[in-house]
Design an enzyme around this catalytic site. Structure first.
Site, PDB file in Angstrom:
ATOM      1  N   ASP A  31       0.655  -1.312  -0.101  1.00  0.00           N
ATOM      2  CA  ASP A  31       0.216  -0.382  -0.242  1.00  0.00           C
ATOM      3  C   ASP A  31       0.970   1.489   0.550  1.00  0.00           C
ATOM      4  O   ASP A  31       1.735   0.733   0.634  1.00  0.00           O
ATOM      5  CB  ASP A  31      -0.556   0.192   1.321  1.00  0.00           C
ATOM      6  CG  ASP A  31      -1.927   1.065   1.232  1.00  0.00           C
ATOM      7  OD1 ASP A  31      -2.652   1.149   0.181  1.00  0.00           O
ATOM      8  OD2 ASP A  31      -2.912   1.360   2.128  1.00  0.00           O
ATOM      9  N   ASN A  73     -11.448  -2.404  -5.245  1.00  0.00           N
ATOM     10  CA  ASN A  73     -10.749  -1.300  -6.423  1.00  0.00           C
ATOM     11  C   ASN A  73     -11.303  -1.345  -7.676  1.00  0.00           C
ATOM     12  O   ASN A  73     -10.156   0.309  -8.208  1.00  0.00           O
ATOM     13  CB  ASN A  73      -9.487  -2.382  -5.947  1.00  0.00           C
ATOM     14  CG  ASN A  73      -8.251  -1.262  -5.268  1.00  0.00           C
ATOM     15  OD1 ASN A  73      -7.408  -2.346  -5.071  1.00  0.00           O
ATOM     16  ND2 ASN A  73      -8.030  -0.847  -4.516  1.00  0.00           N
TER      17      ASN A  73
HETATM   18  C1  IPE Z   1      -5.104  -2.936  -0.173  1.00  0.00           C
HETATM   19  O1  IPE Z   1      -5.253  -1.372  -0.454  1.00  0.00           O
HETATM   20  C2  IPE Z   1      -5.847  -4.264  -1.982  1.00  0.00           C
HETATM   21  C3  IPE Z   1      -3.810  -3.599  -1.985  1.00  0.00           C
HETATM   22  C4  IPE Z   1      -2.942  -2.941  -1.776  1.00  0.00           C
HETATM   23  C5  IPE Z   1      -4.508  -3.982  -2.984  1.00  0.00           C
HETATM   24  P1  IPE Z   1      -6.056   0.016  -0.670  1.00  0.00           P
HETATM   25  O2  IPE Z   1      -5.751   0.911  -0.527  1.00  0.00           O
HETATM   26  O3  IPE Z   1      -7.084  -0.817  -1.653  1.00  0.00           O
HETATM   27  O4  IPE Z   1      -7.125  -0.459   0.897  1.00  0.00           O
HETATM   28  P2  IPE Z   1      -7.843   1.266   1.821  1.00  0.00           P
HETATM   29  O5  IPE Z   1      -9.293   1.291   0.540  1.00  0.00           O
HETATM   30  O6  IPE Z   1      -7.161   1.551   1.938  1.00  0.00           O
HETATM   31  O7  IPE Z   1      -8.238  -0.207   2.615  1.00  0.00           O
HETATM   32  C1  IPE Z   2      -1.602   0.051  -3.348  1.00  0.00           C
HETATM   33  O1  IPE Z   2      -1.124   1.554  -3.644  1.00  0.00           O
HETATM   34  C2  IPE Z   2      -1.736  -0.392  -4.500  1.00  0.00           C
HETATM   35  C3  IPE Z   2      -3.373  -0.833  -4.989  1.00  0.00           C
HETATM   36  C4  IPE Z   2      -3.957  -0.848  -4.564  1.00  0.00           C
HETATM   37  C5  IPE Z   2      -3.239  -1.090  -6.565  1.00  0.00           C
HETATM   38  P1  IPE Z   2      -2.491   2.381  -3.194  1.00  0.00           P
HETATM   39  O2  IPE Z   2      -3.354   2.877  -4.833  1.00  0.00           O
HETATM   40  O3  IPE Z   2      -4.101   2.747  -2.313  1.00  0.00           O
HETATM   41  O4  IPE Z   2      -2.494   4.017  -3.177  1.00  0.00           O
HETATM   42  P2  IPE Z   2      -2.910   4.858  -1.263  1.00  0.00           P
HETATM   43  O5  IPE Z   2      -3.464   4.209  -0.607  1.00  0.00           O
HETATM   44  O6  IPE Z   2      -3.612   5.528  -2.294  1.00  0.00           O
HETATM   45  O7  IPE Z   2      -0.978   5.521  -1.194  1.00  0.00           O
HETATM   46 MG    MG Z   3      -4.546   2.328  -0.894  1.00  0.00          MG
END
Ligand code: IPE
Ligand code: IPE
Ligand code: MG
Length: 244
Positions: free
Chosen positions: A18, A66
């Site tokens: 993340d 997502n």
């Molecule tokens: C979890 O991260 C999913 C992945 C790392 C693929 P998210 O960024 O989607 O999770 P939330 O929305 O902060 O809970």
């Molecule tokens: C995790 O990074 C990757 C995916 C969920 C695909 P994020 O895209 O959630 O990054 P932040 O949390 O917005 O910084």
């Molecule tokens: Mg995230």
């Protein structure tokens, strides 16, 4: 041979990668720039697994939630997954990595699913390290799909409802061939599970680190994995030494 320090190390590490979006935003760049930087990190983490005694690595690449992101971001991520598989397939194969994918493939584009199938097949005899990539994966979705397939077996008369126990249900999960994760790491400072490996992580240890995924280095991975051997895992029991 594993070194002494690795004897009690985690055999299966799962990572919620993340912080890509924030990493890019901090640089005034689009979120996809962060996803590309994040994808580059995966290689060195996979490469360091054998030396750390980590036999199984499972990474969360795209959750069932997502899809709520903008069409641009979702399309960019799907394109990135395709390019990543095409670009990395040979090296993963040659490094002895066995690749698997978990998650529901029904919603994924056919060309992506073909690449996933091909990489699984190409690496199916490898055993040095087992890399599992979660794409369109959600813990609740996985358990729901497992329950549905189990119910179908009962309906068809191949299984009795009396045979349904935790072990039977686990056989219908996407992860049925994998051991449960010993350690789950989440980067970016968020301390939540976000629907990742809900069933499998019942007794996993958790490590939440502030580093954003594109900055997560091999050295930090080694440090977090190293912390694990100091943990006292009791699985609901009381250690013999503490019985009074
Ligand atoms: C979890 O991260 C999913 C992945 C790392 C693929 P998210 O960024 O989607 O999770 P939330 O929305 O902060 O809970
Ligand atoms: C995790 O990074 C990757 C995916 C969920 C695909 P994020 O895209 O959630 O990054 P932040 O949390 O917005 O910084
Ligand atoms: Mg995230």
């Amino acid at each position: 041979m594993a070194k002494d320090s690795q004897k009690n190390g985690p055999r299966h590490v799962a990572i919620i990668m993340d912080g890509n979006g924030r990493w890019a935003q901090m640089r005034g760049r689009p979120r996809l720039f962060g996803h590309h930087a994040g994808a580059k990190r995966v290689r060195e983490i996979v490469e360091s697994c054998p030396e750390l005694g980590v036999k199984y690595l499972t990474i969360f690449a795209f959750s069932t939630e997502n899809w709520k992101r903008t069409q641009t971001e979702v399309a960019g991520l799907m394109k990135l997954f395709k390019r990543y598989i095409q670009r990395e397939a040979r090296d993963l194969f040659e490094a002895g990595v066995r690749v698997r994918f978990i998650g529901d493939r029904v919603k994924l584009a056919d060309d992506l699913v073909d690449l996933m199938d091909h990489l699984e097949l190409l690496t199916e005899k490898n055993d040095k390290c087992h890399l599992t990539v979660a794409i369109n994966y959600g813990g609740r979705d996985e358990v729901t799909r497992a329950a549905k397939r189990l119910a179908y077996e009962v309906e068809q008369g191949r299984l009795s409802y009396k045979d349904v126990d935790a072990e039977t249900l686990a056989k219908f999960l996407d992860t049925h061939v994998l051991p449960d994760p010993d350690l789950v790491i989440r980067t970016s400072g968020e301390a939540r599970i976000s629907n990742f490996l809900l069933w499998q992580s019942a007794y996993a240890e958790y490590e939440f680190v502030d580093t954003l995924w594109p900055d997560f280095t091999r050295a930090e991975f080694a440090r977090v994995v190293g912390n694990f051997s100091g943990r006292d895992r009791r699985f609901g029991a009381v250690r013999e030494a503490d019985v009074n």
